[in-house]
Design a protein around this motif. Structure first.
Motif, mmCIF file in Angstrom:
data_model
loop_
_atom_site.group_PDB
_atom_site.id
_atom_site.type_symbol
_atom_site.label_atom_id
_atom_site.label_comp_id
_atom_site.label_asym_id
_atom_site.label_seq_id
_atom_site.Cartn_x
_atom_site.Cartn_y
_atom_site.Cartn_z
ATOM 1 N N ALA A 17 37.132 -16.372 3.102
ATOM 2 C CA ALA A 17 38.560 -17.198 3.572
ATOM 3 C C ALA A 17 39.563 -16.175 3.887
ATOM 4 O O ALA A 17 39.800 -15.335 3.632
ATOM 5 N N PRO A 18 40.239 -16.268 5.240
ATOM 6 C CA PRO A 18 40.964 -15.520 6.039
ATOM 7 C C PRO A 18 42.427 -15.037 5.177
ATOM 8 O O PRO A 18 42.912 -14.087 5.381
ATOM 9 N N ASN A 19 42.731 -15.985 4.195
ATOM 10 C CA ASN A 19 43.914 -15.742 3.481
ATOM 11 C C ASN A 19 43.576 -15.127 1.933
ATOM 12 O O ASN A 19 44.657 -15.409 1.270
ATOM 13 N N ASP A 20 42.455 -14.806 1.628
ATOM 14 C CA ASP A 20 41.975 -14.564 0.432
ATOM 15 C C ASP A 20 42.851 -13.006 0.157
ATOM 16 O O ASP A 20 43.025 -12.231 0.863
ATOM 17 N N GLU A 21 43.267 -13.009 -1.166
ATOM 18 C CA GLU A 21 43.935 -11.769 -1.648
ATOM 19 C C GLU A 21 42.929 -10.539 -1.804
ATOM 20 O O GLU A 21 41.850 -10.803 -2.152
ATOM 21 N N VAL A 22 43.280 -9.330 -1.217
ATOM 22 C CA VAL A 22 42.251 -8.348 -1.351
ATOM 23 C C VAL A 22 42.859 -7.199 -2.174
ATOM 24 O O VAL A 22 44.006 -6.717 -1.795
ATOM 25 N N GLN A 23 42.177 -6.596 -3.169
ATOM 26 C CA GLN A 23 42.519 -5.493 -3.581
ATOM 27 C C GLN A 23 41.703 -4.182 -3.182
ATOM 28 O O GLN A 23 40.511 -4.134 -3.466
ATOM 29 N N ASP A 24 42.466 -3.262 -2.254
ATOM 30 C CA ASP A 24 42.011 -2.241 -1.493
ATOM 31 C C ASP A 24 42.317 -0.996 -2.190
ATOM 32 O O ASP A 24 43.510 -0.390 -1.642
ATOM 33 N N GLY A 25 41.542 -0.458 -3.044
ATOM 34 C CA GLY A 25 41.924 0.730 -3.964
ATOM 35 C C GLY A 25 43.267 0.341 -4.676
ATOM 36 O O GLY A 25 43.235 -0.700 -5.396
ATOM 37 N N PRO A 26 44.356 1.231 -4.532
ATOM 38 C CA PRO A 26 45.540 0.942 -5.471
ATOM 39 C C PRO A 26 46.453 -0.130 -4.738
ATOM 40 O O PRO A 26 47.386 -0.604 -5.420
ATOM 41 N N VAL A 27 46.159 -0.787 -3.736
ATOM 42 C CA VAL A 27 47.196 -1.676 -3.093
ATOM 43 C C VAL A 27 46.512 -3.017 -2.829
ATOM 44 O O VAL A 27 45.251 -3.290 -2.405
ATOM 45 N N ALA A 28 47.240 -4.033 -3.355
ATOM 46 C CA ALA A 28 46.879 -5.236 -3.212
ATOM 47 C C ALA A 28 47.327 -6.033 -1.944
ATOM 48 O O ALA A 28 48.365 -5.536 -1.290
ATOM 49 N N HIS A 29 46.731 -6.756 -1.357
ATOM 50 C CA HIS A 29 46.943 -7.416 0.311
ATOM 51 C C HIS A 29 47.140 -8.836 0.053
ATOM 52 O O HIS A 29 45.869 -9.509 -0.319
ATOM 53 N N ILE A 30 48.104 -9.293 0.529
ATOM 54 C CA ILE A 30 48.110 -10.874 0.399
ATOM 55 C C ILE A 30 48.852 -11.326 1.820
ATOM 56 O O ILE A 30 50.181 -10.755 2.061
ATOM 57 N N PRO A 31 48.312 -11.842 2.618
ATOM 58 C CA PRO A 31 48.987 -12.033 3.998
ATOM 59 C C PRO A 31 49.889 -13.281 3.864
ATOM 60 O O PRO A 31 49.847 -14.164 3.076
#
Length: 474
Positions: free
Chosen positions: A55-69
């Motif tokens: 889903a395009p608005n899923d939260e992503v944990q990319d290494g040490p950084v969380a991504h929330i659009p």
């Protein structure tokens, strides 16, 4: 008991030139300063950064950084210049973005991950209001040079009529200069383009947004007992005078902010050609790297002049030319061993390669700063926004490159490109001087971000000053 990490939310405009420095800052905060970091840009940009999401608005944990659009209302394809109305987009970005970022803050608080500070880029001044409404302090992250920040500050604080008059007079006397406090004398062409465009120009909307940015800082100043903080992607030794040009704000130089090349997230797909292997086959300092960033679309005449100028120079070149920048009638192909054309590449990785001896660039701040940190001299071909200022700084203040002189149609002709390449890469005195300056500033940049360096200390002090009570003491 281990002390809880400060949690910083970074909010950025959904353009590659904004995402890159903010993502670099996110990784720097997490890796070097021990902060918990959440990165937020628009849904459309988020889904391009992570194309495999369910889903395009899923939260992503990319290494040490969380991504929330956050949502800007253009969740499918994002804002497209030339297709969508810029004023309508910025209005919707403010309305929906404010609501969406506020929801992110509330959601993180509900999940026992409260945010202690919001850091936002200059296209999103409303993020400061959202932070204040949620009881969270904020700081702006200025992703252009301090010199440009100071010019805009002066424009919105009493210098607008002076600039307007000087730009009008420049048609008769192009070499006439404008003097601001703590800045070098500037010609009209050295000013950010948004200060010189007519009111009916489509890009004039950006000046309104910039005014909102500085109005927000003024308002924060009036509401706070301390100066609003502006993190600057520069370092003290590089722009000492410009950093002292604004007394009402706390300008904090924390650059250069760069991540390892493999840590990047791109809105454009990296070309699968073996450009790094191609660079491996070239002699040290022999290759000209050509790129005009993720937004600039050059005139057909300009692309033809660059192509022919590179061929006339006889120097091997690696040219980044996005698919939408190709044109009919002259299908650009690789020039065998002498030239390679790619749609997108890892720029820091390319600039770090020992075979690269010059960067022909639009002089966006990311490109200008990356070339300086990597020790690569530049040929500046500025197009708009802050690029004219950056080209001036590189040529006249730091001595790390030259600016090409465009013709009356704004096109850098092939003979002029060849002349500039000879000045930078030849055997003459100018080349020796430029290479010496490049090495000097490269070393100073790396020293600033090394442990104990000026920018390293500034960033650590900023993070340490974020308290659990929702106030900053730095």
């Amino acid at each position: 008991m281990e002390q809880k990490k400060q949690h910083v939310l970074l909010v950025t405009y959904p353009a590659q030139g904004h995402i890159n420095p903010v993502l670099h800052l996110a990784r720097r905060l997490a890796a070097a300063n021990g902060a918990a970091v959440t990165f937020s840009t628009s849904v459309s940009a988020h889904r391009r950064m992570f194309p495999s999401l369910a889903a395009p608005n899923d939260e992503v944990q990319d290494g040490p950084v969380a991504h929330i659009p956050f949502s800007d209302g253009f969740d499918e394809e994002g804002f497209v210049r030339g297709t969508h109305d810029a004023r309508q987009y910025l209005s919707q970005l403010r309305t929906l973005g404010s609501s969406s970022v506020s929801s992110i803050l509330q959601s993180l608080r509900d999940r026992s991950r409260p945010v202690d500070c919001v850091v936002y880029t200059f296209c999103l001044p409303w993020a400061a209001d959202v932070a204040r409404a949620n009881g969270v302090p904020s700081a702006q992250y200025w992703i252009q040079p301090a010199t440009v920040f100071a010019i805009y500050y002066h424009y919105f604080h009493g210098y607008s009529s002076l600039i307007t008059t000087a730009c009008s007079n420049s048609e008769e006397d192009p070499k006439s200069t404008i003097k601001f406090p703590c800045l070098p004398p500037l010609q009209a062409r050295d000013l950010p383009s948004f200060l010189t465009v007519p009111p009916d120009d489509p890009s004039a909307v950006v000046l309104d947004m910039l005014k909102d940015t500085f109005d927000t800082l003024d308002r924060e100043r009036a509401l706070s007992s301390s100066k609003p903080k502006v993190l600057m992607n520069t370092f003290a030794e590089l722009e000492e005078d410009a950093l002292s040009a604004v007394e009402d704000l706390a300008l904090i130089p924390i650059g250069p902010i760069l991540s390892p090349p493999d840590a990047g997230r791109y809105l454009l797909k990296l070309d699968e050609k073996g450009y790094m292997e191609w660079l491996d086959s070239k002699p040290r300092g022999s290759v000209v790297y050509v790129s005009f960033g993720s937004m600039t679309v050059l005139k057909k005449e300009q692309r033809e002049e660059i192509l022919n100028g590179m061929r006339d120079s006889g120097r091997p070149y690696l040219w980044v030319l996005r698919r939408e920048c190709r044109w009919e009638g002259l299908e650009l192909q690789d020039d065998g061993e002498n030239g390679m054309v790619v749609e997108w590449c890892s720029q820091v990785e390319v600039l770090s390669h020992p075979s690269v001896g010059c960067f022909v660039t639009h002089c966006g701040w990311n490109s200008t700063f990356e070339s300086l940190v990597c020790g690569v001299p530049t040929v500046g071909v500025p197009q708009w926004t802050d690029q004219g200022t950056n080209a001036m700084l590189a040529e006249k203040i730091w001595g790390t490159g030259v600016r090409g002189e465009a013709n009356g149609e704004g096109v850098l002709e092939r003979e002029e490109l060849k002349r500039c390449l000879d000045l930078v890469m030849g055997e003459g005195e100018s080349s020796v001087r430029i290479k010496k300056n490049v090495e000097l500033w490269r070393d100073k940049a790396r020293e600033a971000m090394s442990a104990g360096g000026s920018s390293y200390q500034n960033l650590r002090k900023f993070v340490d000053g974020i308290t659990k009570s929702g106030q900053t003491i730095f």
